[in-house]
Scaffold this motif. Sequence first.
Motif, PDB file in Angstrom:
ATOM      1  N   LEU A  27     -59.081 -20.946  39.932  1.00 53.98           N
ATOM      2  CA  LEU A  27     -59.720 -20.388  38.428  1.00 53.98           C
ATOM      3  C   LEU A  27     -60.713 -19.597  38.723  1.00 53.98           C
ATOM      4  CD1 LEU A  27     -60.111 -24.318  37.153  1.00 53.98           C
ATOM      5  CD2 LEU A  27     -58.375 -22.699  36.927  1.00 53.98           C
ATOM      6  N   ASP A  36     -63.839 -17.177  38.166  1.00 57.30           N
ATOM      7  CA  ASP A  36     -64.844 -17.266  37.539  1.00 57.30           C
ATOM      8  C   ASP A  36     -64.680 -18.476  36.043  1.00 57.30           C
ATOM      9  OD1 ASP A  36     -66.435 -15.821  38.933  1.00 57.30           O
ATOM     10  OD2 ASP A  36     -65.908 -13.911  38.312  1.00 57.30           O
ATOM     11  N   GLN A  37     -63.542 -18.560  35.830  1.00 54.72           N
ATOM     12  CA  GLN A  37     -63.246 -19.348  34.933  1.00 54.72           C
ATOM     13  C   GLN A  37     -63.787 -20.823  35.031  1.00 54.72           C
ATOM     14  OE1 GLN A  37     -58.933 -19.311  33.019  1.00 54.72           O
ATOM     15  NE2 GLN A  37     -58.685 -18.209  35.002  1.00 54.72           N
TER      16      GLN A  37
END
Length: 236
Positions: free
Chosen positions: A77, A79-80
Amino acid sequence: MHNMLLSHAMAVDLYRKLYQAKQGGQIGIIPFVFMYEPLRDEECDIQAVNRALAFYVCWVLDPLVFGEHPQDMRHILGDQLTRFSPEEKDLVKGSLDFIGINHYSTLYVKDCTFEACPLGGDRPILGFLNITGMRDGIPIGDPTAVARFFVVPRGMEKTVNYLKIRYHNMPMFITENEIRGYTKYVFRTYLAALLRAIREGADVRGYFEWTLMDNFEWLNGYNTLFGLLLCGWRDT
């Protein structure tokens, strides 16, 4: 999940500062834990099992024990996935006295990193993996009235041992376990599996069945049977 973990940590911090010394209580958290097994005897499916556990179990527990989300999640993921500030990390890390475990069943996992792979109508989910209870048309265990609740006693032992190793044998409680229609069988086989894990050193402090009386089960109302005692208002 980020906000839930911060809320949990704030509640624990408040309790420890104001009440724990006087009351002697403890605070834990309870993830719903399926155990997973690779659909195929291939390294990619073995790694998919690790991702499934990361996304569905360790996402809850890793921050509370280590102060960080699982690396398997961060790798996918980037930086999500939310990050904790240094102050939040100090608050969240260690805000756990015990792990509660809601465990009913075990499922297969297939890697979906490079392909879309719906199995039996299931859809690919987070972590580039697909979860199913069937392999070559054969269920992983006795099927029940609840979708994805198969009777797989070995999953209890695997679940407890996995959490024992990953979280340094933190005290554990089995907070939910039962499958309607197989109550006596589940008690005999799942508790035997739990006992094996305890004999191997798992620090399990207690076991709770779900539930004493038949209950209103989420969207299924009273159509799905749970409980040691069945209520009299059910249609026969």
